[in-house]
Scaffold this motif. Structure first.
Motif, PDB file in Angstrom:
ATOM      1  N   ARG A 522     -10.930  35.977  21.519  1.00  0.00           N
ATOM      2  CA  ARG A 522     -12.220  36.593  21.871  1.00  0.00           C
ATOM      3  C   ARG A 522     -12.450  37.874  21.074  1.00  0.00           C
ATOM      4  O   ARG A 522     -13.579  38.165  20.648  1.00  0.00           O
ATOM      5  CB  ARG A 522     -12.243  36.890  23.375  1.00  0.00           C
ATOM      6  CG  ARG A 522     -12.282  35.624  24.244  1.00  0.00           C
ATOM      7  CD  ARG A 522     -12.259  35.967  25.718  1.00  0.00           C
ATOM      8  NE  ARG A 522     -13.428  36.773  26.086  1.00  0.00           N
ATOM      9  CZ  ARG A 522     -13.546  37.375  27.279  1.00  0.00           C
ATOM     10  NH1 ARG A 522     -12.576  37.243  28.188  1.00  0.00           N
ATOM     11  NH2 ARG A 522     -14.617  38.089  27.562  1.00  0.00           N
ATOM     12  N   ILE A 523     -11.377  38.661  20.875  1.00  0.00           N
ATOM     13  CA  ILE A 523     -11.509  39.893  20.090  1.00  0.00           C
ATOM     14  C   ILE A 523     -11.913  39.565  18.654  1.00  0.00           C
ATOM     15  O   ILE A 523     -12.792  40.198  18.061  1.00  0.00           O
ATOM     16  CB  ILE A 523     -10.206  40.690  20.131  1.00  0.00           C
ATOM     17  CG1 ILE A 523     -10.008  41.304  21.529  1.00  0.00           C
ATOM     18  CG2 ILE A 523     -10.188  41.790  19.073  1.00  0.00           C
ATOM     19  CD1 ILE A 523      -8.684  42.011  21.708  1.00  0.00           C
ATOM     20  N   GLU A 524     -11.268  38.548  18.099  1.00  0.00           N
ATOM     21  CA  GLU A 524     -11.599  38.159  16.720  1.00  0.00           C
ATOM     22  C   GLU A 524     -13.037  37.684  16.614  1.00  0.00           C
ATOM     23  O   GLU A 524     -13.755  37.997  15.666  1.00  0.00           O
ATOM     24  CB  GLU A 524     -10.651  37.057  16.262  1.00  0.00           C
ATOM     25  CG  GLU A 524     -10.879  36.619  14.824  1.00  0.00           C
ATOM     26  CD  GLU A 524      -9.915  35.543  14.396  1.00  0.00           C
ATOM     27  OE1 GLU A 524     -10.021  35.083  13.257  1.00  0.00           O
ATOM     28  OE2 GLU A 524      -9.064  35.169  15.218  1.00  0.00           O
ATOM     29  N   ALA A 525     -13.512  36.937  17.655  1.00  0.00           N
ATOM     30  CA  ALA A 525     -14.882  36.424  17.622  1.00  0.00           C
ATOM     31  C   ALA A 525     -15.914  37.539  17.792  1.00  0.00           C
ATOM     32  O   ALA A 525     -17.039  37.440  17.285  1.00  0.00           O
ATOM     33  CB  ALA A 525     -15.070  35.373  18.715  1.00  0.00           C
ATOM     34  N   SER A 526     -15.559  38.610  18.519  1.00  0.00           N
ATOM     35  CA  SER A 526     -16.517  39.686  18.800  1.00  0.00           C
ATOM     36  C   SER A 526     -16.492  40.798  17.756  1.00  0.00           C
ATOM     37  O   SER A 526     -17.184  41.801  17.927  1.00  0.00           O
ATOM     38  CB  SER A 526     -16.221  40.280  20.183  1.00  0.00           C
ATOM     39  OG  SER A 526     -14.949  40.876  20.199  1.00  0.00           O
ATOM     40  N   THR A 527     -15.686  40.665  16.719  1.00  0.00           N
ATOM     41  CA  THR A 527     -15.618  41.718  15.694  1.00  0.00           C
ATOM     42  C   THR A 527     -15.851  41.126  14.307  1.00  0.00           C
ATOM     43  O   THR A 527     -14.989  41.186  13.431  1.00  0.00           O
ATOM     44  CB  THR A 527     -14.263  42.421  15.738  1.00  0.00           C
ATOM     45  OG1 THR A 527     -13.217  41.433  15.603  1.00  0.00           O
ATOM     46  CG2 THR A 527     -14.063  43.197  17.017  1.00  0.00           C
ATOM     47  N   PRO A 528     -17.030  40.490  14.071  1.00  0.00           N
ATOM     48  CA  PRO A 528     -17.316  39.945  12.735  1.00  0.00           C
ATOM     49  C   PRO A 528     -17.716  41.064  11.763  1.00  0.00           C
ATOM     50  O   PRO A 528     -17.972  42.197  12.165  1.00  0.00           O
ATOM     51  CB  PRO A 528     -18.479  38.989  13.005  1.00  0.00           C
ATOM     52  CG  PRO A 528     -19.206  39.623  14.150  1.00  0.00           C
ATOM     53  CD  PRO A 528     -18.147  40.248  15.017  1.00  0.00           C
ATOM     54  N   ALA A 529     -17.780  40.716  10.502  1.00  0.00           N
ATOM     55  CA  ALA A 529     -18.227  41.672   9.491  1.00  0.00           C
ATOM     56  C   ALA A 529     -19.759  41.747   9.476  1.00  0.00           C
ATOM     57  O   ALA A 529     -20.440  40.788   9.861  1.00  0.00           O
ATOM     58  CB  ALA A 529     -17.700  41.274   8.126  1.00  0.00           C
ATOM     59  N   ASP A 530     -20.295  42.901   9.074  1.00  0.00           N
ATOM     60  CA  ASP A 530     -21.754  43.100   8.946  1.00  0.00           C
ATOM     61  C   ASP A 530     -21.997  43.852   7.638  1.00  0.00           C
ATOM     62  O   ASP A 530     -21.751  45.062   7.546  1.00  0.00           O
ATOM     63  CB  ASP A 530     -22.285  43.897  10.146  1.00  0.00           C
ATOM     64  CG  ASP A 530     -23.819  43.918  10.144  1.00  0.00           C
ATOM     65  OD1 ASP A 530     -24.413  43.565   9.107  1.00  0.00           O
ATOM     66  OD2 ASP A 530     -24.404  44.292  11.179  1.00  0.00           O
ATOM     67  N   GLU A 531     -22.451  43.131   6.625  1.00  0.00           N
ATOM     68  CA  GLU A 531     -22.621  43.743   5.313  1.00  0.00           C
ATOM     69  C   GLU A 531     -23.782  44.739   5.271  1.00  0.00           C
ATOM     70  O   GLU A 531     -23.820  45.632   4.433  1.00  0.00           O
ATOM     71  CB  GLU A 531     -22.853  42.650   4.273  1.00  0.00           C
ATOM     72  CG  GLU A 531     -24.097  41.823   4.546  1.00  0.00           C
ATOM     73  CD  GLU A 531     -24.298  40.732   3.514  1.00  0.00           C
ATOM     74  OE1 GLU A 531     -25.345  40.066   3.563  1.00  0.00           O
ATOM     75  OE2 GLU A 531     -23.406  40.549   2.656  1.00  0.00           O
ATOM     76  N   HIS A 532     -24.718  44.618   6.209  1.00  0.00           N
ATOM     77  CA  HIS A 532     -25.858  45.538   6.225  1.00  0.00           C
ATOM     78  C   HIS A 532     -25.447  46.964   6.563  1.00  0.00           C
ATOM     79  O   HIS A 532     -26.116  47.919   6.144  1.00  0.00           O
ATOM     80  CB  HIS A 532     -26.914  45.054   7.224  1.00  0.00           C
ATOM     81  CG  HIS A 532     -27.516  43.730   6.856  1.00  0.00           C
ATOM     82  ND1 HIS A 532     -28.087  43.473   5.637  1.00  0.00           N
ATOM     83  CD2 HIS A 532     -27.596  42.551   7.558  1.00  0.00           C
ATOM     84  CE1 HIS A 532     -28.528  42.224   5.594  1.00  0.00           C
ATOM     85  NE2 HIS A 532     -28.222  41.629   6.745  1.00  0.00           N
ATOM     86  N   VAL A 533     -24.398  47.124   7.364  1.00  0.00           N
ATOM     87  CA  VAL A 533     -23.963  48.478   7.750  1.00  0.00           C
ATOM     88  C   VAL A 533     -22.607  48.813   7.130  1.00  0.00           C
ATOM     89  O   VAL A 533     -22.000  49.822   7.474  1.00  0.00           O
ATOM     90  CB  VAL A 533     -23.902  48.605   9.292  1.00  0.00           C
ATOM     91  CG1 VAL A 533     -25.271  48.456   9.888  1.00  0.00           C
ATOM     92  CG2 VAL A 533     -22.922  47.587   9.871  1.00  0.00           C
ATOM     93  N   GLY A 534     -22.103  47.948   6.259  1.00  0.00           N
ATOM     94  CA  GLY A 534     -20.811  48.204   5.605  1.00  0.00           C
ATOM     95  C   GLY A 534     -19.640  48.085   6.562  1.00  0.00           C
ATOM     96  O   GLY A 534     -18.653  48.811   6.449  1.00  0.00           O
ATOM     97  N   LEU A 535     -19.731  47.155   7.515  1.00  0.00           N
ATOM     98  CA  LEU A 535     -18.689  46.983   8.531  1.00  0.00           C
ATOM     99  C   LEU A 535     -17.835  45.774   8.170  1.00  0.00           C
ATOM    100  O   LEU A 535     -18.352  44.670   8.004  1.00  0.00           O
ATOM    101  CB  LEU A 535     -19.326  46.791   9.912  1.00  0.00           C
ATOM    102  CG  LEU A 535     -18.370  46.432  11.063  1.00  0.00           C
ATOM    103  CD1 LEU A 535     -17.352  47.558  11.258  1.00  0.00           C
ATOM    104  CD2 LEU A 535     -19.152  46.198  12.355  1.00  0.00           C
TER     105      LEU A 535
END
Length: 878
Positions: A522-535
């Motif tokens: 669940r932790i892995e599923a809830s922490t994806p990358a977001d290229e728009h904010v550099g995450l």
């Protein structure tokens, strides 16, 4: 009797790395339907291991029970009924190997349990490396592993003997009965003293051969030692004779005189060599001087010619380059104009790019606002999941090791055994009636039984009765106390109250471990990358992003920029820049072509000027030397001096050749080496003589000749004894073979009743057929329409069906004998067509009325309509 399995539990056995149990096995037909690779065949292998593989063995088969890559102790527990009584067997292999059987007579462990199990099932101990089903008795024939039923095979020796006992009354023969067995047992006992079960020599034959070998070895050793002593005396005489010869060679002074003469000749040769070296050096110096002067004259001539040629080439290059200068100047002016236009286009493009970049920045800021809001929401979810993860890890940390659990279980068994010993060794008294006035150890006593473990005083009025229990009662009480203390100490170390609490804690810890894996997913599923904010992806990246974020960034107000219009303006600026760059590149190419045409002319001019300058510099350098003015006279004089030195060198070479120092030195070295070798040889011979004298002195008084004669006599006696034993062994082997032949002849009488019983099953599958069995009760052929067809020539499907039917026939005969019978088929009837499959299912269903039948299969559709108890590897499905 029918053997009925009730429950099977497996832990750490091959693919069952975690505990697995199957319950609810009934008396009739049971079907376990599971997909491939779920462990059906492994379950059957675990059953065979529990019943027939010795717990303490570490052979190849037992090693294969452990899951791949794990060092654990595979454990199987089976509950079953035999003779109408409940039984339970628990067996563990490899690490902490153990066995425990619980039955009507109580518990048994270790080898006693193994023997009790063999007696119950009619099996014998298996000593093979990979498992021999013939030693499993009736169940070895009826528990059919995957693909084992694809060929018709006969029963093992144990089953054949049981069937013969059943059929003896019908065939009227006692061959194989008690009388035969008594005779055969006596012969086998004698046979076992001489031969192994496979016909290899052993026992008395090996002992006799060993005696012969020892005697012959002793005789051979004595002969060798005696021959060695004779050889020592011979070698001693030879060494003494060689020493005398060497001493005579050392005493001869011929080599000494020759060496003195060679030393004198060596001094003369060295003087001649020194003169030769001096003459050679003088000749080299004069020759070098002459070569140097010749080189100087040659170089001056070459430099003069090079100066004249370079001057002419320079004049020609300067004339050609002057005609090309106007075109080069025009190309340079056109390049200046093109560069100005290119700079203007670049400025316009820069302005368009700045406008586009500002628009994109504004759009990114708006997307970032949205991405930050989503990241904060996911961060809140992550904090909650990590809290749950910490709680689960705390529960996992409470897991008690397998070693500690095993220690608690061992202590629990020790306490039970100590209590049993105390009960067995203590004195028991029973009081009935009125207990008024009766005191035990000064305390009032109530009516009932009491166990006395120590000296006890019973007072009845004025009389006192002292009871002394057996001496072992006190030790049993002390053993119980010690076992209780050990168990309590182990429980205190783990902060437990009893063994049940330990098991409950482990169950909770295992559940928490499973929950940990879910939380991690669940932790892995809830922490994806977001290229728009550099995450970046991951919990750590999300936390760091939130910490570094601080307050929300303010998105620009107003409408979103027209990125399309800005991009179109950027494209127009790019097109203008491209055209300017094309014009500039054209001007550059034109200038480059002009320069390319001018370059070889400039290069030729520069090269000619450089050659002229170099030639003049070389001439000036050579003419400035002080010896240049008298070069011709000096060169003539140097050549004359070099010729005179060559004449002197030739004379010195002839003198040195007459006295060769190397040859003389080698002759002196040869004389010295011969002298050293003679001295070394004398030393070695003296050492060898001393050694041989010591050997002769130590071995001479041991009487090796007498020992050799005695050893030879012993060897002859051992060979005679060996021959007698070989004759006895051969006679026993011949007698045993004759008995086997007689038994085989009688065994043929059993084929008829066996064929009759098997035919009533096979007739339903192959109407109108006759059966042909071999003497070992193996179905050999089927006769249809007067044509005999060997079982090996039949189709795979027919062979499989006949194999199952003959096993059912033998199972019925074993039931008549009262043997434990249970039929298990792994992946049966894989080659049967629809019609024969229906017939086989009917026969199996009828057999299930007489015995327990278990089918392990992956084909749900095939057995979906069959009335039976359906089970899975996790429990019962009614």
């Amino acid at each position: 009797m029918s053997l009925r399995l009730r429950r099977i539990a497996v832990d750490g056995f091959r693919k069952f790395r975690e505990p697995m149990a199957i319950d609810g096995l009934t008396d009739g037909l049971n079907i376990v339907i599971e997909p491939n690779e779920t462990g059906k065949s492994t379950l059957l292998e675990a059953l065979r291991a529990a019943f027939f593989v010795r717990h303490g063995t570490k052979n190849q088969l037992a090693q294969s029970f452990a899951p791949y890559g794990e060092a654990v102790g595979p454990e199987i527990q089976v509950s079953f009924e035999a003779n109408g009584a409940p039984w339970t067997i628990t067996k563990r292999f490899l690490r902490g190997a153990a066995i425990e059987i619980t039955g009507p007579q109580g518990k048994a462990q270790g080898e006693d349990a193994e023997a009790q199990l063999h007696a119950l099932l009619g099996s014998v101990r298996d000593t093979s490396q990979k498992g021999d089903a013939a030693t499993y008795g009736a169940l070895g024939l009826l528990w059919v592993a995957q693909t084992d039923a694809l060929a018709v095979t006969g029963p093992g020796q144990i089953v054949r003997d049981t069937v013969r006992s059943t059929l003896e009354a019908e065939v009227g023969s006692i061959m194989g009965g008690p009388a035969y067995k008594r005779v055969r047992t006596r012969i086998d006992e004698q046979f076992g003293r001489y031969w192994s079960p496979t016909g290899q020599k052993r026992g008395r034959q090996n002992e006799a051969m060993e005696r012969v070998e020892i005697a012959e070895t002793a005789a051979r050793e004595a002969a060798e030692r005696a021959a060695g002593l004779e050889k020592t005396f011979s070698e001693l005489e030879t060494a003494r004779a060689r020493l005398k010869v060497v001493q005579r060679e050392i005493a001869d002074d011929t080599d000494v005189q020759a060496r003195k003469e060679f030393v004198a000749s060596l001094e003369i040769a060295r003087a001649a060599a020194q003169i030769l070296a001096t003459r050679r050096a003088e000749h080299e110096a004069l020759s070098a001087k002459a070569r140097e002067l010749e080189d100087l004259a040659e170089r001056h001539h070459i430099a003069t010619e090079a100066r004249d040629n370079a001057g002419h080439a320079l004049e020609q290059a300067q004339m050609r380059r002057a005609g090309h200068s106007e075109g080069l100047a025009g190309a340079k002016l056109r390049l200046v104009d093109a560069r100005g236009a290119l700079d203007s286009a670049r400025t316009a493009r820069l302005d368009a790019r700045s406008a586009l970049s500002a628009g994109e920045d504004r759009a990114r800021a708006m997307r970032r606002k949205t991405g930050i809001a989503a990241a904060r929401k996911r961060h809140a979810e992550l904090i909650e999941l990590e809290r749950l993860q910490v709680e689960a890890k705390a529960l996992v940390a409470t897991l008690i090791s397998t070693k500690a659990i095993a220690l608690l279980e061992a202590n629990e068994r020790a306490v039970a055994e100590a209590r049993a010993l105390r009960r067995a060794g203590a004195t028991r008294i029973a009081l009935s009636g009125v207990s008024d006035g009766i005191l035990i150890n000064g305390e009032p006593v109530s009516v009932g039984e009491r166990t006395l473990t120590g000296e006890t005083h019973i007072r009845m009025g004025n009389a006192e009765l002292v009871v002394f229990p057996p001496a072992g009662a006190a030790s049993a009480e002390e053993a119980l106390s010690s076992a209780l203390k050990r168990q309590q100490s182990a429980l205190d170390d783990l902060a437990l109250t009893d063994l049940a609490e330990a098991r409950a804690r482990n169950d909770t810890a295992r559940d928490a471990a499973s929950e940990l894996r879910t939380i991690a997913a669940r932790i892995e599923a809830s922490t994806p990358a977001d290229e728009h904010v550099g995450l970046a992806a991951g919990a750590a990246a999300l936390k760091l992003f939130i910490v570094e974020l601080g307050h929300d960034s303010v998105a620009p107000e107003g409408d979103a920029p027209n990125i399309a219009a800005l991009s179109k303006a950027m494209e127009s600026a790019d097109s203008a820049l491209a055209r300017a760059e094309g014009a500039h590149d054209s001007a550059v190419d034109a200038l480059r072509r002009a320069e390319d045409e001018d370059a070889p002319l400039a290069t030729a001019e520069a090269r000619a000027g450089s050659d002229l300058a170099n030639a003049k510099a070389q001439i000036d350098t050579m003419e400035s030397r002080p010896d240049f003015t008298s070069l011709a006279a000096d060169l003539l004089r140097a050549r004359e001096q070099s010729a005179a030195a060559a004449v002197k060198l030739e004379a010195a070479t002839r003198d040195a050749a007459a006295h060769d120092t190397a040859v003389i030195t080698r002759k002196i070295e040869t004389i010295d080496a011969r002298s050293r070798a003679a001295g070394d040889t004398r030393t070695k011979l003296e050492m060898e003589i001393a050694r041989l004298e010591g050997t002769a002195e130590s071995e001479g008084g041991k009487g090796w000749a007498d020992r050799e004669a005695a050893a030879r006599e012993e060897a002859e006696a051992a060979r005679a004894a060996l021959q007698r034993i070989v004759d006895e062994a051969t006679s026993l082997k011949l007698l045993r073979e004759i008995l086997d032949e007689a038994r085989d002849e009688t065994s043929a009488k059993f084929v008829g009743p066996v064929a009759k019983r098997a035919k009533r099953h096979i007739e339903r599958l192959l109407p109108g057929c006759d059966l042909s069995f071999s003497e070992d009760l193996t179905l050999e052929a089927v006769v249809r329409g007067g044509i005999s067809e060997g079982c090996g020539d039949l189709s795979r499907g027919t062979q499989e069906q006949l194999s199952v039917l003959t096993r059912i026939a033998f199972a019925d005969m074993l039931l008549e004998q009262g043997q434990p019978v249970s039929l298990i088929l792994d992946d049966p009837l894989v080659y049967a067509d629809d019609a024969r499959l229906d017939v086989m299912v009917e026969i199996l269903s009828e057999a299930a009325e007489r015995m327990q039948v278990i089918l392990l299969t992956c084909r749900d559709r095939t057995f979906r309509h069959v009335p039976a108890t359906r089970l899975s590897l996790t429990g019962v499905v009614r």
